[in-house]
Design a protein around this motif. Sequence first.
Motif, PDB file in Angstrom:
ATOM      1  N   ASP A  63      19.210  10.964 -28.145  1.00 39.86           N
ATOM      2  CA  ASP A  63      19.107  10.849 -29.607  1.00 39.86           C
ATOM      3  C   ASP A  63      18.920   9.402 -30.077  1.00 39.86           C
ATOM      4  N   SER A  64      18.496   8.495 -29.168  1.00 38.86           N
ATOM      5  CA  SER A  64      18.365   7.094 -29.574  1.00 38.86           C
ATOM      6  C   SER A  64      17.033   6.828 -30.294  1.00 38.86           C
ATOM      7  N   SER A 109      10.283  18.264 -27.262  1.00 35.17           N
ATOM      8  CA  SER A 109      10.687  19.583 -26.782  1.00 35.17           C
ATOM      9  C   SER A 109      11.931  19.442 -25.888  1.00 35.17           C
ATOM     10  N   TYR A 110      12.029  18.314 -25.217  1.00 38.03           N
ATOM     11  CA  TYR A 110      13.248  18.088 -24.421  1.00 38.03           C
ATOM     12  C   TYR A 110      14.471  18.026 -25.334  1.00 38.03           C
ATOM     13  N   ARG A 111      14.331  17.313 -26.429  1.00 37.92           N
ATOM     14  CA  ARG A 111      15.458  17.170 -27.355  1.00 37.92           C
ATOM     15  C   ARG A 111      15.910  18.517 -27.895  1.00 37.92           C
ATOM     16  N   THR A 170      18.484  16.854 -16.071  1.00 40.06           N
ATOM     17  CA  THR A 170      17.215  17.007 -16.772  1.00 40.06           C
ATOM     18  C   THR A 170      16.875  15.692 -17.445  1.00 40.06           C
ATOM     19  N   GLY A 171      15.597  15.511 -17.765  1.00 42.89           N
ATOM     20  CA  GLY A 171      15.191  14.290 -18.444  1.00 42.89           C
ATOM     21  C   GLY A 171      13.679  14.177 -18.443  1.00 42.89           C
ATOM     22  N   VAL A 172      13.171  13.256 -19.265  1.00 41.32           N
ATOM     23  CA  VAL A 172      11.718  13.069 -19.309  1.00 41.32           C
ATOM     24  C   VAL A 172      11.365  11.585 -19.230  1.00 41.32           C
ATOM     25  N   VAL A 188      14.402   9.403 -20.584  1.00 47.20           N
ATOM     26  CA  VAL A 188      15.394   9.848 -21.558  1.00 47.20           C
ATOM     27  C   VAL A 188      16.121  11.020 -20.917  1.00 47.20           C
ATOM     28  N   SER A 189      17.437  10.971 -20.948  1.00 47.48           N
ATOM     29  CA  SER A 189      18.184  12.102 -20.394  1.00 47.48           C
ATOM     30  C   SER A 189      19.500  12.264 -21.129  1.00 47.48           C
TER      31      SER A 189
END
Length: 816
Positions: free
Chosen positions: A265-266, A283-285, A304-306, A325-326
């Motif tokens: 969420d940064s 979509s990950y968020r 998970t992460g992108v 981002v994870s």
Amino acid sequence: MEKHSTPAGRERWVRAWAEDGVFEADHQDTERPRRMVVSMFPYPSGDLHMGHAEAYSISDTVARYRRMCGDNVLNPIGWDSFGLPAENAALKRNLDPREWTYANIDVQAESFRDFGISFDWRARLHTSDPEYYRWNQWIFLRMFERGLAYRKAAPVNWCSKDETVLANEQVIQGRCERCGTVVERRNLTQWFFRITAYAQRLLDDMEQLSGSWPEQVLLMQRNWIGRSEGAYIDFSVNESDETIRVFSTRPDTLYGASFIVIASDSDLADRICQQDRKAELDSYREQIGSATDIERLAADRPMTGVFIGRYAVNPLTGESLPIYVSDYVLAEYGTGAIMAVPAHDQRDLRFAQEKHLPIRVVIDSPHDPESTGTAYEGDGTVVNSGEFTDLPSDEAQSQIIAELERRGAGEGTVTYRLRDWLLSRQRYWGTPIPIIHCPSCGEVPVPDDDLPVELPQSGYQLRPGGGKAPLESATEWVNVDCPRCGQAAKRDTDTMDTFVDSSWYPLRYVNPHYTDGPFDPAAVEKWLPVDIYVGGIEHAILHLLYARFFTKVFHDLGLVSFVEPFTSLINQGQVIMNGKAMSKSLGNLVNLQEQIAAYGPDAVRITMLFAGPPEDDIDWADVSASGSVKWLGRVQRVVADATAFSSSRHAAEEDTDLRRDIHRLISEATEAMERYRFNVAIARLMSLTSRLRKALDSGAHAREVVLEGTNALVTMLSCFAPFAAADAWDTLGNPPYVEHAPWPRADDDLLAGELVTAVIQVSGKVRDRIQVPANINEEELRERALASERVIKAGQGAEIKKVIVRAPKLVNIVFS
Ligand code: ANZ
Ligand code: ZN
């Protein structure tokens, strides 16, 4: 079922105690030691149950004992009477929360009286009274002036059932502490107290509590505050002006960093994410939106992460590291970004293996992290790290920090896990926040003279829904003129977390109707800190941490001279039923009044305290109050027979034996009382009852000796069974009240010849046992314990930090 005295007979005592002020503290007295004994105040959610009975049996026994030892005791009572259950009950029954709350308070107050609790009722308070919560507002404003109360938008825990935000402390395994609903994350503007500004002091001052608070509670607080020493390290982002600052406790592993991870969420992620990766990030968020902090940090959760298409530069090696981002990195901790060192951090390793990222060993490891799948998280010798190779971890840490500082790419720092205290609640039944929002002036404090900001009476919806605060619908109340510029403005519609109310109530007890401030400073200096605070381990973090924080703020405001509110703490165990916690939802809640009706208050109290030491759980299904009823019957017969006992004999040889037995039992009971081992003390009173029975049956003793023992028994009994003792004292023809009799003193000369075994502990572990005279004094016992060879050996020359002496049987030595 036999009863010791009838309800009417007990009522007579309750009235007499009140009329003659038998339990009232003496606020004028300057001679006697003052002692404040407090049980955590009840929430008025119905009548008292066995959990209350347990806590108040403990604190009341302590209060009665200390009074008989000559102390000037204040044993107060109040009600934590704001909060959700009242509001929910009011909604369900269509009542005003006031009606429900104050009716329950009356019921509980009556039950406390029936239970024989020796409160000083003049000290009574209710936190939902405007005369009380006015001072919550005053305290809030003092904090606001100092920047200790502030508002910010933050992702918060939201309970959709209770429609309110929750403090981190109120989220238990991802669920609302009260209703069990899975907690969501929402971004809302909320009020906070800056408890983090006190993190270090909350840690440091625990030194004062060590030895007199349960070690477990101190440990839980220490972990909750979570101090970490480490470094901020700055990684500049390729082809941009942005820098990613990470927090790491292991700067010695900097050469092993193989990627960067930032919290999902940064905002930073939004700023640097490559255009063509944005959709994937979004979509990950969405996918992780509902997970709670605890779930995110769980070690066994799939990683998970992108990748966001950008790289950052290691400030010492110049290497470019991919940025991910994870959700395993929390926005709220450290800087919300990390350097990942898979060889030496388990979560980083799992992420690296998932995403096929490099794993480089930089601390000499006993096993290979990559092939074993287990990171080596320990310290060791640094390897593969340029000029820092071959240094031990701690040395490498300080040299790497120094190098980062020299290059302006980081600095040494301390971080805490503790978060600021979120105090806004979107509920009605609480203290209104005394702030007015003005379109021109912003957040304007309500002037002190306008306090209290009273809750509007109901008559509008308690819960408009959709996450709005109920107070928003009280339009007449909400719309006010700005105290600064006079323009139309609006009151803040949040109410305060009820933990605000409970953070300072003991200070109010000493003068609950004081009007010149939250508490009467002179009286507070006389009575506080609280000597003995009794309450459940469930309050180890929340309430006790907040109360400690408030006390430090009061200290800094110049309002009190001390920094800790509770000198010693007793955590009572739970009362359970057939192995299960008692609760309304399980339908196994045992009501105190039912037990009083069945066995009388005295037997219930004794059964509670005789079941084990205060901190142990009691299974009410396993204990028998009828056993206590029987014992009290035996006491009653001993008293009757002793009263009628006549003997022409004068004290003789056999009487010395009897007296010695009486005084040994007094001595042992006293020692047990000092250690809060009430079960042991009651066992000694039971032995004394039997010994007196034997003496009476033999008929071979002088009346005065028999009476000496009987009076001692009844006096001591009054700490546990106040009604039976009051009746017995009356039967014996003594003047009222047994509560005014001094606690019996063991005759040291009689016991002089006797030896007992003293146990010597070092930090709670038994190291030695020595034979000492039964009447040894504390000083002498301390000397002998410190002279023990085994103790000296265990101390290994360390300095002595604390020695706790309980003559004649126990010494506990703590080395630093
Ligand atoms: C690099 C590193 C290498 C780390 C290593 C550990 C071991 P404590 O002790 O709990 O303070 N960290 C930092 N901020 C984080 C966040 N917002 N969310 C999740 N993890 C975070 O933990 C500090 C360590 O936890 C930091 O040190 C960081 O990983 C991680 F071999 O940095 B470490
Ligand atoms: Zn204004």
